[in-house]
Design an enzyme around this catalytic site. Structure first.
Site, PDB file in Angstrom:
ATOM      1  CG  HIS A   1      26.026  -5.373 -13.933  1.00 36.69           C
ATOM      2  ND1 HIS A   1      26.392  -5.149 -11.823  1.00 36.69           N
ATOM      3  CD2 HIS A   1      26.762  -3.570 -13.670  1.00 36.69           C
ATOM      4  CE1 HIS A   1      27.184  -4.763 -11.892  1.00 36.69           C
ATOM      5  NE2 HIS A   1      27.393  -3.612 -12.766  1.00 36.69           N
TER       6      HIS A   1
ATOM      7  CG  ASP B   1      29.415  -1.079 -15.232  1.00 35.23           C
ATOM      8  OD1 ASP B   1      29.058  -0.822 -14.434  1.00 35.23           O
ATOM      9  OD2 ASP B   1      30.887  -0.543 -14.912  1.00 35.23           O
TER      10      ASP B   1
ATOM     11  CG  HIS C   1      31.143  -6.104 -14.388  1.00 38.14           C
ATOM     12  ND1 HIS C   1      30.572  -5.752 -15.542  1.00 38.14           N
ATOM     13  CD2 HIS C   1      30.947  -5.065 -12.498  1.00 38.14           C
ATOM     14  CE1 HIS C   1      30.424  -4.474 -14.860  1.00 38.14           C
ATOM     15  NE2 HIS C   1      30.486  -4.153 -13.615  1.00 38.14           N
TER      16      HIS C   1
ATOM     17  NE  ARG D   1      34.361  -4.675  -4.000  1.00 42.63           N
ATOM     18  CZ  ARG D   1      35.608  -4.665  -5.217  1.00 42.63           C
ATOM     19  NH1 ARG D   1      36.645  -5.375  -4.825  1.00 42.63           N
ATOM     20  NH2 ARG D   1      35.561  -3.902  -6.177  1.00 42.63           N
TER      21      ARG D   1
HETATM   22  C1  GA4 Z   1      24.653  -0.810 -13.557  1.00 40.90           C
HETATM   23  C2  GA4 Z   1      25.799   0.657 -13.580  1.00 40.90           C
HETATM   24  C3  GA4 Z   1      26.134   1.757 -12.083  1.00 40.90           C
HETATM   25  O1  GA4 Z   1      26.087   0.950 -11.111  1.00 40.90           O
HETATM   26  C4  GA4 Z   1      24.190   2.257 -12.445  1.00 40.90           C
HETATM   27  C5  GA4 Z   1      23.408   0.938 -12.008  1.00 40.90           C
HETATM   28  C6  GA4 Z   1      21.976   1.400 -12.250  1.00 40.90           C
HETATM   29  C7  GA4 Z   1      21.333   1.793 -10.333  1.00 40.90           C
HETATM   30  O2  GA4 Z   1      22.144   1.313  -9.576  1.00 40.90           O
HETATM   31  O3  GA4 Z   1      20.900   2.779 -10.621  1.00 40.90           O
HETATM   32  C8  GA4 Z   1      21.129   0.355 -12.422  1.00 40.90           C
HETATM   33  C9  GA4 Z   1      22.708  -0.346 -13.199  1.00 40.90           C
HETATM   34  C10 GA4 Z   1      23.625   0.007 -13.367  1.00 40.90           C
HETATM   35  C11 GA4 Z   1      21.870  -0.914 -14.711  1.00 40.90           C
HETATM   36  C12 GA4 Z   1      20.445  -1.488 -15.396  1.00 40.90           C
HETATM   37  C13 GA4 Z   1      19.390  -0.619 -14.792  1.00 40.90           C
HETATM   38  C14 GA4 Z   1      20.275   0.853 -14.561  1.00 40.90           C
HETATM   39  C15 GA4 Z   1      19.843  -0.480 -11.451  1.00 40.90           C
HETATM   40  C16 GA4 Z   1      19.408  -1.274 -12.261  1.00 40.90           C
HETATM   41  C17 GA4 Z   1      18.515  -2.022 -12.471  1.00 40.90           C
HETATM   42  C18 GA4 Z   1      24.719   3.394 -11.695  1.00 40.90           C
HETATM   43  C19 GA4 Z   1      24.058   2.043 -14.441  1.00 40.90           C
HETATM   44  O4  GA4 Z   1      24.065   3.224 -14.688  1.00 40.90           O
HETATM   45  O5  GA4 Z   1      23.542   1.343 -14.472  1.00 40.90           O
END
Ligand code: GA4
Length: 350
Positions: A224, A226, A281, A291
């Site tokens: 994904h 961020d 990443h 981890r």
């Molecule tokens: C990815 C980055 C962060 O961990 C996060 C994730 C979020 C979640 O876990 O709730 C998201 C993911 C993240 C991207 C798209 C959406 C939202 C899960 C998901 C499928 C906290 C964020 O801000 O985006």
């Protein structure tokens, strides 16, 4: 938020990957201690170059005290060692009013069916470094656990950590602006320091693999990008983080407990009109050791209108790669996506 009971957890089939581990990454490194002295211009150039080429680099000389890092790592390890019931109780207490993604969760990532070999705490943090309500995680630790595994102490410790990491993050954001040659050095920092900044802290625990899984590679956290402006990660000595290079190949990032790893997020890719790259990443689990990683996500306030910065658009002959949108709009659309989706496609100009 769905909190699964132990029995349910074991029934979830995780996406397993049998591929061999990718080659090791040559991660660009920036020593922040040089940025405080005569090496500032060179550090700014190195930061900008790394953000353009990889959207990823490592920070040394960061000034975050080692004992604080060690305490956070120990408290996180102790927290995840608490009985499942205790962790779930903590989740109920940190969940934002009306739901939302905050709290403790295991294996489920986001709300659209993504799964990973991970359990985690996700917390909203205000610009002051204090908890976005409510303040404390309840639940007493078992007598044998260190005091900092107690959820309320753990939360206080994480607030201290966020305050220190946010300061360092702002130095990095200023260097990014300088490296881009922007006159307004505070253009990114301001967003993360705003009282309404939508920033978060994530504490991940990737449990060690069980014996029957030895030899395979499990997806800990699927690929994904961020969403935010910047993500700043620190982990224990167990590897697992992998990044995608511009040519589409994946490389493994060796763990380094003395450094922080910085990711460019989607919002920064937009602000820089695509010049900085939001790095794709993932975390793969192939170790028999757990981890633990802690990630600060620096985000803008929900009302903030995001668009490519005019100075950078001009340099590209006026071509704007993204339309303007508010952070709230982006988040609403992001939470409808699956982890691996390209969330910026929707905001690209034709
Ligand atoms: C990815 C980055 C962060 O961990 C996060 C994730 C979020 C979640 O876990 O709730 C998201 C993911 C993240 C991207 C798209 C959406 C939202 C899960 C998901 C499928 C906290 C964020 O801000 O985006």
């Amino acid at each position: 938020m769905v909190v699964l009971s132990k029995g349910e957890l074991e029934q979830i089939a995780l996406p397993g990957v049998q591929r061999a581990a990718p080659p090791l990454a040559a991660v660009p490194e920036v020593d922040l201690s040089t940025a405080a002295t005569s090496g500032r211009a060179a550090a700014a150039r190195a930061v900008a170059r790394a953000c353009e080429e990889h959207g990823f680099f490592k920070v040394t000389g960061h000034g975050v005290p080692r004992p604080l890092l060690a305490r956070v790592e120990a408290a996180a390890t102790a927290f995840f060692a608490l009985p499942q019931r205790e962790k779930e109780k903590a989740a109920a207490a940190v969940a934002a009013p009306g739901g939302g993604p905050f709290g403790y969760n295991s294996k489920r990532i986001g709300g659209n069916g993504d799964l990973g070999w991970v359990e985690y705490l996700l917390l909203g943090v205000t610009a002051a470094g204090a908890a976005a309500a409510p303040v404390a995680l309840p639940g007493a630790p078992p007598p044998s656990a260190p005091a900092e595994a107690s959820p309320c102490c753990f939360r206080d410790l994480l607030d201290e950590y966020v305050a220190a990491v946010r300061r360092m993050t702002c130095t990095v954001l200023e260097l990014m602006a300088e490296g881009l040659g922007l006159e307004d050095r505070g253009v990114f920092t301001r967003l993360v320091l705003d009282g309404d900044s939508d920033s978060m802290l994530r504490v991940n625990h990737y449990p060690p693999k069980q014996q029957q899984q030895q030899g395979s590679r499990l997806t800990g956290f699927g690929e994904h990008t961020d969403p935010q402006i910047i993500s700043v990660l620190r982990s224990n000595a167990t590897a697992g983080l992998e990044i995608e290079l511009r040519d589409g190949t994946w490389v493994a990032v060796p763990s380094d407990t003395d450094s922080f790893f910085v990711n460019v997020g989607d919002a920064l890719q937009v602000l820089t009109n695509g010049r900085f790259r939001s790095v794709r990443h993932r975390v793969m689990v192939s170790s028999a050791r757990p981890r633990v990683s802690v990630i600060f996500f620096g985000g803008p306030p929900p009302r903030e209108r995001l668009a490519p910065l005019p100075g950078l658009v001009d340099r590209e002959g006026g071509r704007r790669r993204y339309r303007e949108f508010t952070w709230r709009e982006y988040k609403t659309s992001a939470y409808r996506t699956k982890l691996a989706d390209n969330r910026l496609g929707y905001f690209e100009t034709a």
